[in-house]
Every structure is written in C-alpha cells, then in structure tokens.
Scaffold this motif. Structure first.
Motif, PDB file in Angstrom:
ATOM      1  N   LYS A 152      95.962  82.696  51.261  1.00  0.00           N
ATOM      2  CA  LYS A 152      94.577  82.871  50.803  1.00  0.00           C
ATOM      3  C   LYS A 152      94.475  82.891  49.280  1.00  0.00           C
ATOM      4  N   SER A 153      95.306  83.717  48.637  1.00  0.00           N
ATOM      5  CA  SER A 153      95.221  83.827  47.175  1.00  0.00           C
ATOM      6  C   SER A 153      95.645  82.523  46.506  1.00  0.00           C
ATOM      7  N   THR A 154      96.629  81.868  47.082  1.00  0.00           N
ATOM      8  CA  THR A 154      97.061  80.574  46.540  1.00  0.00           C
ATOM      9  C   THR A 154      95.913  79.570  46.640  1.00  0.00           C
TER      10      THR A 154
ATOM     11  N   PHE B 211      89.751  88.206  40.812  1.00  0.00           N
ATOM     12  CA  PHE B 211      91.072  88.427  41.386  1.00  0.00           C
ATOM     13  C   PHE B 211      91.143  89.696  42.208  1.00  0.00           C
ATOM     14  N   GLN B 212      92.226  89.821  42.967  1.00  0.00           N
ATOM     15  CA  GLN B 212      92.504  91.038  43.701  1.00  0.00           C
ATOM     16  C   GLN B 212      92.779  92.176  42.713  1.00  0.00           C
ATOM     17  N   TYR B 213      92.324  93.379  43.006  1.00  0.00           N
ATOM     18  CA  TYR B 213      92.507  94.529  42.116  1.00  0.00           C
ATOM     19  C   TYR B 213      92.206  94.175  40.653  1.00  0.00           C
TER      20      TYR B 213
ATOM     21  N   LEU C  94      85.796  85.771  45.675  1.00  0.00           N
ATOM     22  CA  LEU C  94      86.269  87.154  45.500  1.00  0.00           C
ATOM     23  C   LEU C  94      87.477  87.388  46.394  1.00  0.00           C
ATOM     24  N   ASP C  95      88.602  87.776  45.778  1.00  0.00           N
ATOM     25  CA  ASP C  95      89.836  87.982  46.532  1.00  0.00           C
ATOM     26  C   ASP C  95      89.969  89.468  46.903  1.00  0.00           C
ATOM     27  N   GLU C  96      89.690  89.787  48.140  1.00  0.00           N
ATOM     28  CA  GLU C  96      89.745  91.162  48.652  1.00  0.00           C
ATOM     29  C   GLU C  96      89.053  92.186  47.741  1.00  0.00           C
ATOM     30  N   PRO C  97      87.767  91.983  47.463  1.00  0.00           N
ATOM     31  CA  PRO C  97      87.096  92.853  46.493  1.00  0.00           C
ATOM     32  C   PRO C  97      86.881  94.285  46.970  1.00  0.00           C
TER      33      PRO C  97
HETATM   34 MG   LIG Z   1      96.288  87.614  48.559  1.00  0.00          MG
END
Ligand SMILES: [Mg+2]
Ligand SMILES: Nc1ncnc2c1ncn2[C@@H]1O[C@H](COP(=O)(O)OP(=O)(O)O)[C@@H](O)[C@H]1O
Ligand SMILES: Nc1ncnc2c1ncn2[C@@H]1O[C@H](COP(=O)(O)OP(=O)(O)O)[C@@H](O)[C@H]1O
Ligand SMILES: [Mg+2]
Lengths: 303, 284
Positions: free
Chosen positions: B49-51, B92-94, B170-173
């Motif tokens: 997912k993040s990639t 990004f995440q966090y 949004l990556d895991e917001p």
């Molecule tokens: Mg990820």
C-alpha cells in the motif's frame, strides 16, 4: 527490606492481596526554555490510585494524552512517582536496589513493531533478556523455546525479524518479555499499527498468557473490541482514573464514554441504538452472540 | 475520459533490484482514479500500500509500467513532477514525526512556498487550509509539538491541502488516534470530498472505517490488486479477505449470524446505520 516497607508503606499491609498497588500517584512533565526557566507544566497523571490482583487482566482506555503511557511507565520503574507511590509485588519502585527485580517482574511492549526487536534473528532477540539477567546458558535455550512456543512463533526462530509481519513482530517482542519470566506484562497500544489479523494474533496471545500462564496483563488500547474479555477496565481522562468496572459496566455508560472521547464496541453501540428505538435489550451487550440471542428471544416473545 | 484523473498502468516495482528473485512490492498494478471518488485502499502489512501511494505522486519510479495524470505520463523526462506533488497531495503515515517548523503557520506555509507561490498567497492558502481541517485559529502561532495527536495529524493534512491538491492520498491517517479523534478525522476527510470534490485515497487497517466512508475499495495482497469494487461487493468475500489477513466489517458478521438464526435480513450490509434500519425493519 520487608521491615522497612512495613514502617514506610502501611498501605501494602492493608492491601495484602494486591499485586500492584498505586497510591495517589502524580506526575508532571516540566518544559523548560534554553535558560532552564519553566515554560509550562503538564500534569500527566493526577492523583491516581488503584490496585491490581495477581492474575488479573486489566484494560486501560483513555483519550490521546490522558496519561496512559505515563502511568504504564511507572509500573516498571521507567518513571518514578513525584507524589504518591507504586508498589509492585511488594517492591517500592523508588527503591533503587530493586530496579532490576522490578523490571523483571513487569515487562513492557510498545506500539511500534519495527523498533523493539534488536536481534538479527528471532531466537537471538528472545535470548537477550535472559542473557542480560545472567541466566545460565542451558536454561536460556529452554526459555527461548518455551516463550516462542507460547507465542506460536517457534517455527520462525531462525527468521530475520524484517521478514515478519507486524503481528508476528509484536509476538516476538512479547516472547522476549516472557523469556524473562515476568509476573506481569504491560502492553501499550500493541495493536495500533497492525492489520486485522495482526491485532487478532496479539490479543489472542495476551489472553492466553493470562488464562494459561496466569500472567497479570495490563492492556492499553484504543480498540474497544479488544477489551471485552478483560476482567476490569480503567478509564482515564485528563490524568485521572474516571471509571472502573467490568467491561459490561463500563460499556453500559455510552454517553459518558463519548464525552471522554471514547466509544463502545460497535455491537454495543448498535444494541444501545436499538434499545433507544424501543427494543427491550440489556445494557452493555458486548458480543454478536449476545445480541443475536436477545433479538431471537424478543422475536419469539413477540410471536 | 473527462473524469479520469489518474491511471496506473501495469506498475511493477521491486526494492531490491540486485536479486532477480526478490519479491515484487508491486506486481502488475493497474487502476483508474475518477474525479471526486473516495477510494479505500486495504491490505495486510507489507502488501504494498505505502509503496503504491508513493508512486501516485512520482516519489518512486516503477521498474515498468507508468502513471498518467490527466492524460500525461508523469515519468516522462520533461513532466513537471514538482507541480504534480501539489496536485496529488500525499500525507505520510505518522506524519507528526515529520513536522519540523516552529509554528503551525510556518509548517503549513512551507509546501506552497516551496512550490513557488509568493509569501502573501501562501499565507492565505495556509490560513484557508488550517480552517478546512478544523483547527482552531489560536493554533496558528503555537508550536506543532504542543498540539494533541489528532491536531498534529490535522496540521500535516493542512500542509498538504495548502498546495490545493485535486487528489488527497492519506496513508493510515487514523492509526493511534483515540475513538473521537478517529471519527472526527474521518468526518473531515469525507467533507473534503463532499464539499470540495477532492478525490480521496485512504489507506486504512480499519474495515469499519472504509466500509463507512469509501465509495470503492481496492484490496491489495502481496503486491497485487485482488479486488477493486464497491464496498458491499468487496466484503462479500469474507473468507478470502480473512485468508489475506484482513476481515469484513463487524456488521457483515452480525447480519450473517442473524440470517443463520432465522431473521430474514439482507446480508449486504456493512455499516452500523444500515444494520440498525434493517433490524428495525424485520422486527416491525
Ligand atoms: Mg504502509
Ligand atoms: N516526554 C514528555 N514530555 C513532555 N510532555 C509529555 C511527555 N510525554 C507525555 N507528555 C504529556 O503528558 C500527557 C500525557 O501523555 P501520555 O502519558 O503519553 O498519554 P497517553 O498515553 O494517554 O496518550 C500529555 O499531555 C502529553 O503531551
Ligand atoms: N524502503 C524499503 N526497502 C526495502 N523494502 C521495502 C521498503 N519499504 C517497503 N519494503 C517492502 O516492500 C513490501 C511492501 O511494503 P509496503 O509498501 O510498506 O506495504 P504496506 O504499506 O502495505 O504495509 C514489503 O515486503 C516491505 O517489506
Ligand atoms: Mg500512549
């Protein structure tokens, strides 16, 4: 030592059955500028008292910043009380001589699966703790095997941690704590970064440690569904413990929880809303099985 | 087609290129994002997912395949990828760990200034973004570090919104936020879509959240897209999702149990609101 405690901490005697006793704990973070002048003070934990019996499974809920992590860090002497006291298994956490015993008695697992594993290989990581404690080599191997088997990670003993999923990494972190034979394990949002299976695996492992091994578990989480099997739930709000009770008692107080930026499990919320619409359901329904059973009974009565 | 904002065309990407047998982080990934959609992206940890989201604004270049933004290939030599990063905003995440400025305002202004906007306009854009994410005006001169977890996330989102993106990724917001923080942030993201027509891609580990908010769900497993459909159709595949380390929303499980117990309920239900309506209907 016993004698000294007896003089200084009469509270342990009164609460002879409690494994963890926290009395009027207060902790402040003080922010200073470059000249060391105080810029601001945050009272993170504010006059908190509670007891935990050996073998209990306690869940701690609370909004972000309510003081959960600060409280948790007091239990295994990462932080020390400014006011009040923390007595773990008869040891005052302020007693420097007991520091190692305290850390051994209560182990901690944190949120991020990627920065808790230091070994290059899984079994190496689990061996670190017992090695540092000076456990004899033969026994170390035994403890590593036991812990990894308990967490269902034995088949991964030779794996490199970066090959593992988030849930598997968290189980290795728990195994590393368990290898030190603690009486208590504190899990500070261990599932926050995990996918559904990872969350399930970690919670199942925590319950098994509690039920099978009798280890006292303190679980901090934002997932309401994860606490329905706890013996007792503490709810923190702005540094204070505002509620304490069984999951059913706590989750019957839907509106109060929402005011404290929390919620209830989705099933509980649905049952609560159905009740408001006039269906005769119990308060604090926690599981699908309960809800299906009550709806079925209602349907039969109605004919 | 007018409403096709972005096309991902057969993306393949591998981190470790020295080994031809290393696993592909993305393995032949294709999809189309339409204007104004809310897409949920789910998958086990490590599914890619993040990639994938880092390809959407060209932070990563694929080994093969490409991405077309409004018809243009974003990996072409002369393509303005800097401008693209304003149009496809990535949170990004966090993101709170990446806040670095002294005040909220200077944090939020950084993006637009960096994109070449003059100071005055950037400031207006920043004020506007801070309002849109629902942060109080008082926050503007505060240090981002003094804010709560949920507020820090909003600052990070505001600093992307200030660049006026057409697609917000949004990556895991909501990871790590308390229940109120989670639902407030989700509401805010839904409003950006509904009121401003911003296309949303939301990466999430909460099946309940994507069931509630998304118009469409893309499911990834080991670098591949396995399902790409409306939420009810995706969550019909409970067994397959569980095999992949995912799950269905809690309400799907409940409705299935009720059906088994003899209630004549529709099991195509994935949200709490619909479950309530359905149960009241069959019991009335
Ligand atoms: Mg990820
Ligand atoms: N290292 C620190 N320095 C200064 N303030 C802190 C620190 N850690 C936590 N705080 C503050 O203390 C309060 C409680 O934080 P914490 O115990 O982390 O809460 P929780 O774990 O419930 O989110 C918050 O206001 C937080 O901002
Ligand atoms: N910077 C990196 N270097 C090497 N491998 C990586 C890197 N980032 C991710 N990976 C690998 O690529 C795969 C996909 O990861 P990622 O896109 O982060 O998945 P997700 O976001 O779904 O958890 C995983 O196998 C992961 O280990
Ligand atoms: Mg915390």
């Amino acid at each position: 030592m016993k004698k000294k405690n007896k003089d200084k901490q009469p509270s342990i005697l009164k609460k002879a059955s409690s494994f963890l006793s926290i009395r009027n704990l207060k902790y402040e973070y003080i922010r200073r500028d470059e000249e060391n002048n105080v810029e601001g003070i945050t009272t993170a934990v504010d006059d908190v008292s509670f007891d935990v019996k050996a073998g209990e499974f306690i869940a701690v809920l609370g909004h972000n910043g309510s003081g959960k992590s600060t409280l948790a860090k007091h239990i295994n002497a990462i932080l020390f009380p400014e006011e009040g006291e923390v007595i773990l298994d008869g040891m005052d956490t302020k007693d420097e001589e007991k520091l190692l015993d305290i850390r051994r008695t209560a182990g901690m697992v944190f949120q991020n699966p990627d920065n808790q594993i230091i070994g290059q290989v899984v079994d190496e990581d689990v061996a670190f703790g017992p090695e540092n404690m000076g456990v004899p080599t033969a026994e170390i191997a035994q403890r590593v095997e036991e812990s990894l088997k308990t967490l269902g990670m034995w088949e991964f003993r030779n794996a490199s941690p970066n090959r593992l999923s988030g849930g598997q990494k968290q189980r290795v972190s728990i195994a590393s704590v368990i290898a030190m034979h603690p009486k208590c394990i504190i899990l500070d949002e261990p599932t926050a970064m995990l996918d559904p299976r990872g969350r399930y695996e970690v919670i199942r492992a925590a319950r098994a440690l509690n039920e099978v091994e009798g280890i006292t578990v303190i679980l901090i989480t934002h997932y309401m569904e994860e606490v329905i099997h706890a013996h007792r739930v503490l709810v923190m709000d702005k540094g204070k413990v505002k509620m304490e009770g069984t999951p059913r008692e706590i989750f019957s107080r839907v509106e109060e929880l929402k005011r404290m930026r929390l919620t209830v499990p989705q099933i509980t919320e649905l049952a609560w809303e159905l009740k408001k619409e006039g269906l005769p359901l119990s308060d604090g329904i926690l599981t699908r099985e309960e809800l299906v059973r009550e709806l079925t009974e209602y349907k039969h009565r109605k004919g | 087609m007018e409403d096709m904002k972005l096309i991902a065309d057969h993306l393949v990407f591998q981190y470790d290129k020295s080994r031809s047998d290393a696993r592909r982080a993305l393995d032949d990934v294709s999809f189309v994002l339409h204007k104004g959609e809310f897409v949920g992206l789910i998958g086990h940890t490590g599914s890619g997912k993040s990639t994938l989201v880092q390809h959407l604004n060209a932070l990563i270049r694929p080994d093969s395949g490409s991405i077309y933004y409004e018809g243009a290939d974003i990996y072409e030599k002369d393509y303005d990828r800097k401008a693209l990063r304003g149009k496809v905003g990535l949170v990004f995440q966090y993101p709170e760990y990446q806040l670095f400025e002294e005040t909220v305002l200077s944090e939020v202004i950084y993006g637009p200034v960096n994109m070449g906007m003059d100071k005055k306009d950037a400031e207006l854009a920043a004020y506007d973004a801070i309002r849109r994410v629902g942060l109080e005006e008082e926050c503007i001169d505060q240090s981002p570090f003094d804010l709560s977890g949920g507020q820090k996330r909003r600052v990070a989102i505001a600093s992307v919104l200030a660049m006026d993106p057409e697609i917000l990724v949004l990556d895991e917001p909501t990871a790590g936020l308390d229940p109120a923080g989670r639902s407030e942030l989700l509401e805010m993201i839904k409003e950006l879509k509904e009121k401003e027509g911003i296309t949303i891609v939301l990466v999430s580990h909460s099946m309940d959240d994507v069931a509630e908010a998304a118009d469409r769900i893309i499911v990834m497993d080991k670098g591949r897209i396995i399902y790409d459909d409306v939420p009810v159709r995706v969550f019909e595949h409970i067994n397959e999702l569980e095999e992949m380390g995912l799950a269905a929303p809690q309400m799907s499980y409940l409705l299935r149990d009720l059906k088994k117990a003899g209630f004549p309920v529709n099991t195509d239900i994935i949200t709490l609101k619909d479950a309530r309506e359905e149960i009241l209907k069959v019991l009335s």
